[in-house]
Design a protein around this motif. Sequence first.
Motif, PDB file in Angstrom:
ATOM      1  N   PRO A 114      10.223   3.507   1.708  1.00  0.00           N
ATOM      2  CA  PRO A 114       9.971   4.874   2.435  1.00  0.00           C
ATOM      3  C   PRO A 114      10.154   6.093   1.584  1.00  0.00           C
ATOM      4  N   LEU A 115      11.241   5.828   0.690  1.00  0.00           N
ATOM      5  CA  LEU A 115      11.339   7.001  -0.379  1.00  0.00           C
ATOM      6  C   LEU A 115      10.108   7.355  -1.377  1.00  0.00           C
ATOM      7  N   ALA A 116       9.870   6.102  -1.797  1.00  0.00           N
ATOM      8  CA  ALA A 116       8.492   6.247  -2.878  1.00  0.00           C
ATOM      9  C   ALA A 116       7.541   6.781  -2.335  1.00  0.00           C
ATOM     10  N   LYS A 117       7.231   6.256  -1.146  1.00  0.00           N
ATOM     11  CA  LYS A 117       5.859   6.746  -0.317  1.00  0.00           C
ATOM     12  C   LYS A 117       6.178   8.146   0.071  1.00  0.00           C
ATOM     13  N   ALA A 118       7.025   8.600   0.757  1.00  0.00           N
ATOM     14  CA  ALA A 118       7.334  10.062   1.337  1.00  0.00           C
ATOM     15  C   ALA A 118       7.518  10.913   0.116  1.00  0.00           C
ATOM     16  N   ALA A 159       1.054  -1.257   0.106  1.00  0.00           N
ATOM     17  CA  ALA A 159      -0.053  -0.041   0.297  1.00  0.00           C
ATOM     18  C   ALA A 159       0.752   1.440   0.026  1.00  0.00           C
ATOM     19  N   ARG A 160       1.931   1.037   0.691  1.00  0.00           N
ATOM     20  CA  ARG A 160       2.979   2.434   0.617  1.00  0.00           C
ATOM     21  C   ARG A 160       3.427   2.779  -0.627  1.00  0.00           C
ATOM     22  N   LEU A 161       3.827   1.729  -1.440  1.00  0.00           N
ATOM     23  CA  LEU A 161       4.154   1.806  -2.863  1.00  0.00           C
ATOM     24  C   LEU A 161       3.085   2.601  -3.519  1.00  0.00           C
ATOM     25  N   ASN A 162       1.875   2.067  -3.398  1.00  0.00           N
ATOM     26  CA  ASN A 162       0.776   2.349  -4.021  1.00  0.00           C
ATOM     27  C   ASN A 162       0.417   3.790  -3.713  1.00  0.00           C
ATOM     28  N   VAL A 163       0.705   4.285  -2.607  1.00  0.00           N
ATOM     29  CA  VAL A 163       0.237   5.825  -2.242  1.00  0.00           C
ATOM     30  C   VAL A 163       1.308   6.739  -2.917  1.00  0.00           C
ATOM     31  N   GLY A 164       2.545   6.009  -2.812  1.00  0.00           N
ATOM     32  CA  GLY A 164       3.565   6.902  -3.483  1.00  0.00           C
ATOM     33  C   GLY A 164       3.001   7.079  -4.947  1.00  0.00           C
ATOM     34  N   THR A 213       7.317  15.392 -11.754  1.00  0.00           N
ATOM     35  CA  THR A 213       6.446  14.171 -11.944  1.00  0.00           C
ATOM     36  C   THR A 213       7.202  12.758 -12.395  1.00  0.00           C
ATOM     37  N   GLN A 214       8.012  13.338 -13.302  1.00  0.00           N
ATOM     38  CA  GLN A 214       8.666  12.055 -14.156  1.00  0.00           C
ATOM     39  C   GLN A 214       9.822  11.448 -12.981  1.00  0.00           C
ATOM     40  N   ALA A 215      10.266  12.396 -12.083  1.00  0.00           N
ATOM     41  CA  ALA A 215      11.155  11.904 -11.163  1.00  0.00           C
ATOM     42  C   ALA A 215      10.571  10.860 -10.040  1.00  0.00           C
ATOM     43  N   ILE A 216       9.443  11.089  -9.805  1.00  0.00           N
ATOM     44  CA  ILE A 216       8.858  10.451  -8.745  1.00  0.00           C
ATOM     45  C   ILE A 216       8.324   9.209  -9.240  1.00  0.00           C
ATOM     46  N   ARG A 217       7.751   9.415 -10.623  1.00  0.00           N
ATOM     47  CA  ARG A 217       7.319   7.949 -11.384  1.00  0.00           C
ATOM     48  C   ARG A 217       8.487   7.153 -11.579  1.00  0.00           C
ATOM     49  N   SER A 218       9.668   7.489 -11.702  1.00  0.00           N
ATOM     50  CA  SER A 218      10.809   6.626 -12.082  1.00  0.00           C
ATOM     51  C   SER A 218      11.247   6.033 -10.697  1.00  0.00           C
ATOM     52  N   LEU A 219      11.048   6.738  -9.499  1.00  0.00           N
ATOM     53  CA  LEU A 219      11.215   6.220  -8.058  1.00  0.00           C
ATOM     54  C   LEU A 219      10.205   5.191  -7.947  1.00  0.00           C
ATOM     55  N   VAL A 220       8.826   5.569  -8.105  1.00  0.00           N
ATOM     56  CA  VAL A 220       8.152   4.345  -7.603  1.00  0.00           C
ATOM     57  C   VAL A 220       8.069   3.163  -8.577  1.00  0.00           C
ATOM     58  N   TYR A 221       8.359   3.437  -9.776  1.00  0.00           N
ATOM     59  CA  TYR A 221       8.434   2.286 -10.769  1.00  0.00           C
ATOM     60  C   TYR A 221       9.506   1.357 -10.522  1.00  0.00           C
ATOM     61  N   ALA A 222      10.724   1.917 -10.025  1.00  0.00           N
ATOM     62  CA  ALA A 222      11.913   1.165  -9.694  1.00  0.00           C
ATOM     63  C   ALA A 222      11.702   0.527  -8.616  1.00  0.00           C
ATOM     64  N   ALA A 223      10.857   1.014  -7.522  1.00  0.00           N
ATOM     65  CA  ALA A 223      10.484   0.125  -6.486  1.00  0.00           C
ATOM     66  C   ALA A 223       9.537  -1.084  -7.005  1.00  0.00           C
ATOM     67  N   GLU A 232      -1.334   5.604   5.443  1.00  0.00           N
ATOM     68  CA  GLU A 232      -0.259   4.389   5.190  1.00  0.00           C
ATOM     69  C   GLU A 232       1.005   4.731   5.771  1.00  0.00           C
ATOM     70  N   GLY A 233       0.820   5.393   6.947  1.00  0.00           N
ATOM     71  CA  GLY A 233       2.201   5.698   7.602  1.00  0.00           C
ATOM     72  C   GLY A 233       2.484   7.213   7.296  1.00  0.00           C
ATOM     73  N   THR A 234       2.475   8.230   8.074  1.00  0.00           N
ATOM     74  CA  THR A 234       2.847   9.756   7.845  1.00  0.00           C
ATOM     75  C   THR A 234       4.299   9.598   7.325  1.00  0.00           C
ATOM     76  N   ASN A 235       4.567  10.697   6.344  1.00  0.00           N
ATOM     77  CA  ASN A 235       5.748  10.778   5.862  1.00  0.00           C
ATOM     78  C   ASN A 235       6.659  10.917   7.082  1.00  0.00           C
ATOM     79  N   GLY A 236       6.466  11.330   8.260  1.00  0.00           N
ATOM     80  CA  GLY A 236       7.420  11.342   9.336  1.00  0.00           C
ATOM     81  C   GLY A 236       7.838   9.959   9.691  1.00  0.00           C
ATOM     82  N   ILE A 237       6.632   9.036   9.994  1.00  0.00           N
ATOM     83  CA  ILE A 237       6.965   7.659  10.014  1.00  0.00           C
ATOM     84  C   ILE A 237       7.730   6.965   9.029  1.00  0.00           C
ATOM     85  N   GLN A 238       7.635   7.327   7.648  1.00  0.00           N
ATOM     86  CA  GLN A 238       8.390   6.850   6.560  1.00  0.00           C
ATOM     87  C   GLN A 238      10.083   7.295   6.745  1.00  0.00           C
TER      88      GLN A 238
END
Lengths: 554, 554
Positions: A364-368, A272-277, A331-341, A410-416
Amino acid sequence: MAEITSQDQFAAAESDMVDAILDGAASLAANEWAPLNRVGDTNPPRWDDTVVTMPPGFREAYRAYVEGGWGTIAAPSAFEGQGLPSTLAFAVAESLGAANLGFSLGPMLTQGAIEAIVKHGSPELQAAYLPKLVTGEWTGTMNLTEPNAGSDVGALRSSATPVGDGSWRVKGNKIFITFGEHDLAENIIHLVLARTPDAPAGTRGISLFLVPKFLPDGSRNDVHCASIEHKLGIHASPTCVMSFGDNEDCRGWLIGPEFGGMRAMFTMMNNARLNVGLQGVQIAERATQQAVAYALERVQSSRASNPEGGPVAIIEHPDVRRMIFRMKAQTQAIRSLVYAAAGELDRAHLGIKGAKQRLDLLTPLAKAHGTDVGCEVASLGVQVHGGMGFIEETGAAQHYRDVRITPIYEGTNGIQAADLVGRKLVGDEGEQMHALIGDVRLETKNAGLLILADQISSLTEILVKASVDDRLAASAPYLTMVSVMTCGWLMERQRTAATELIANGQVSPSFLKAKIATVNWYLAHIVPEATGLAVSVSEGGKGLYDLNTEELSV
Amino acid sequence: MAEITSQDQFAAAESDMVDAILDGAASLAANEWAPLNRVGDTNPPRWDDTVVTMPPGFREAYRAYVEGGWGTIAAPSAFEGQGLPSTLAFAVAESLGAANLGFSLGPMLTQGAIEAIVKHGSPELQAAYLPKLVTGEWTGTMNLTEPNAGSDVGALRSSATPVGDGSWRVKGNKIFITFGEHDLAENIIHLVLARTPDAPAGTRGISLFLVPKFLPDGSRNDVHCASIEHKLGIHASPTCVMSFGDNEDCRGWLIGPEFGGMRAMFTMMNNARLNVGLQGVQIAERATQQAVAYALERVQSSRASNPEGGPVAIIEHPDVRRMIFRMKAQTQAIRSLVYAAAGELDRAHLGIKGAKQRLDLLTPLAKAHGTDVGCEVASLGVQVHGGMGFIEETGAAQHYRDVRITPIYEGTNGIQAADLVGRKLVGDEGEQMHALIGDVRLETKNAGLLILADQISSLTEILVKASVDDRLAASAPYLTMVSVMTCGWLMERQRTAATELIANGQVSPSFLKAKIATVNWYLAHIVPEATGLAVSVSEGGKGLYDLNTEELSV
């Protein structure tokens, strides 16, 4: 992708088939789901005496999702699934969530429930519940939070007592339950964390239960929706207060062993964390598309460099163009991060060495970072629209409202950030982090990225040895630095690939040319910006505890 | 302040009187206006056939404002005003706007109208309109924007033709008119930009007209509210579409000379820009107070540094405390910036040398950085609340929605940045900017601030000589850097003053101790962060225009 699809297990994911799936998802998203985005925002679900009625059109749009088999992509073939890579399921989810974030939460939570039952459920539970969850005929929920147990899951008080026939009697109240009640599906399968009699305190004493709205014999279980929340955004998603066992007759079944609740929950949660990222990517993409379209169409003022040239589309003005480049690059940067995960998730399923460790680090990087950037991009989208951005009918404001939940749930970004510097950093004394930094150093030729990697390398050494307070106080800026380094590295890779494709005479160079310009901008602006956080990280918690309660309040 | 109140003109602003005024404003804000903040949000003004009905309770709260004489503070004594410093009026406005931002826009616009009529109106107009505008019995509006003339004011099409008796017949449509219609006051005085017959094109051909809702003879003028907008925030403020001369009989009177509209408008606008910067402070302060209160009260999880210690208030967790420090430091920083500008406004009124130039330089910083930070702090306020921050009843979400207009109106923050690097920087080849940098260098002992000042000094040289496109592309990050340098310098001054007061045995050291800790945090975190923007500024517009329309859209 090639590495993943070359494996027997994912042999079905051939290139033509992937294209067909992505085209089909795009069509469902654009034609069925996107038109309902504002409908859901302005006609939120209604609650009336435990019944929740979804906005007009949602039942039909959900039916199209079920009939198209869109929930089955990554599910195991033993239970009606197609057994395809998670990466592909992510790409489909990106289209659907960009079209209608609030609506997409139902299917997302269902995927989490499927994952938990696949990994931890008994064969009987799997046979009874998985097929209809996979098709989407039934939906799933995740029931963690209680009024006094939010980030501190271990504080929860819901209880489960054995009935004697293998089932349990569940009792308690849960809040913030996404799609806890609705009228889209025949049945709703609640996954509920509760405490068994004589369970140890804290997270070690928690067990996970499956609690269906309708029991196997078709009778109504004693679980009800007591109310729904009035929220800032994602109005289409009913956020429910759920009441289990008001009449002392709520039946549930254990998923996994007694006291195995946290482990099973993390199965759902990590996914779910990856999905939220990914939700950060969804809203960022939609906000960017809308802002680009507006900035190309809206004509206002001459270019300052050509005052007599007459009014131009606002995208011609340098600061507006800067905002558009920033939106696209981020946008492209976070897409690359989430899909790498997501790729590591598939590689881990295949048992590829090191994939699980890299996935744990990237999660945690992808989510936060994915959600922080999602918020930034949605806000820039409002800004590009000027005064019109503040008018609800334009739609930019809805993205700004909708995305704001993503750094929280799904865990605040502080939790991440705490997870990053704790379990993921101190857990192995920085080994995985140094491996990531090593990969970046090995591959990059970008001076700014190398500076950032050097900073992170030194800071990692400092944080591993730092006090708990200093480490946690530094965790948020450190997470941003590591995320930007990772994004910069992945973006640079994309630039290399795009350059090679152009050199090889690729026929549609517009996308490739845009990709190169966007990566250039990211490396020239976002990467140096992140280096400014180094002092903040090394400063840690200095001075934070110098003030007492009274002094904090003045 | 001492420099200002020591002047004869402001002799009335003695210390006791200032305290009494501030206490009175705080009481009005807390007791009358603040309780209506959510009322206005959830019961926005209603429009029905040109009539706008304000939310329940607003008429009474506005009457309390008028009867208390709260609008008269800085107005000239010749017209019912108290002739006190603007700085004091700002402090009063801060309380009222923090209590109820949407509501406070009515009085704010009225102040702008007063300013324009005082500076540019004929003695007849002044006598007829100022006294009741000053008391607040009548309210004022500013009518600039038209559907195709937003940031580009020169594109407006509203017209005015001479009637022959000194009045003009005004015709046109205006949008986004704040408090264009309402039921709080007996009359509404519209200040309207329009074009006279044969006027030159663009901004040079614009004139300013006073158009009252009710004419001096008591009859209704031909100006009506055609509709109101449905907005993201500041719901309490009716944002009107105004129609002038639907029946060809809308009368107006020229303010200042024909074609003097832009100059008169800038009188209103510059003051309004500082006021909007102050709105950033207002929301930041309210969001911070609310977040601190919540973080002190909400108990969740043990400290990571003391896992067996039992649950603590979340403000004890390092990352939450970091967010609270950031909120406090950023809020105090923008307050110092906005009030420094307000001080220059008073000093300029007194004819003190250099004040006008410093005010001109600080105005875009106060407006843009004040509102950017206001948005950041409101978003952090949501985050500190966790899941509760996303629930509308909590109130944190309203701040996040309300503040989002501030970087947009009264000149978008992009326009402010363009003003900074254009009129304010190239206009005098960087002289005023270097004077500001010189003041910082002379006074500061902080290493980070000196690094930032050095960067800005070099970048200023680059920008003065850069192409128009490069300069504008760099304007936003440059504005942030200059703003943070200025805030850091002002904050450091406050720390020096606080340290001296403690050394002198000041009796209430809590405030002073908190001030020192907050300044320390600002200098240790926010200042270094801003240095990360230097590369982005020197990069300018490189690559921004490499993509054509098609490539921008992929």
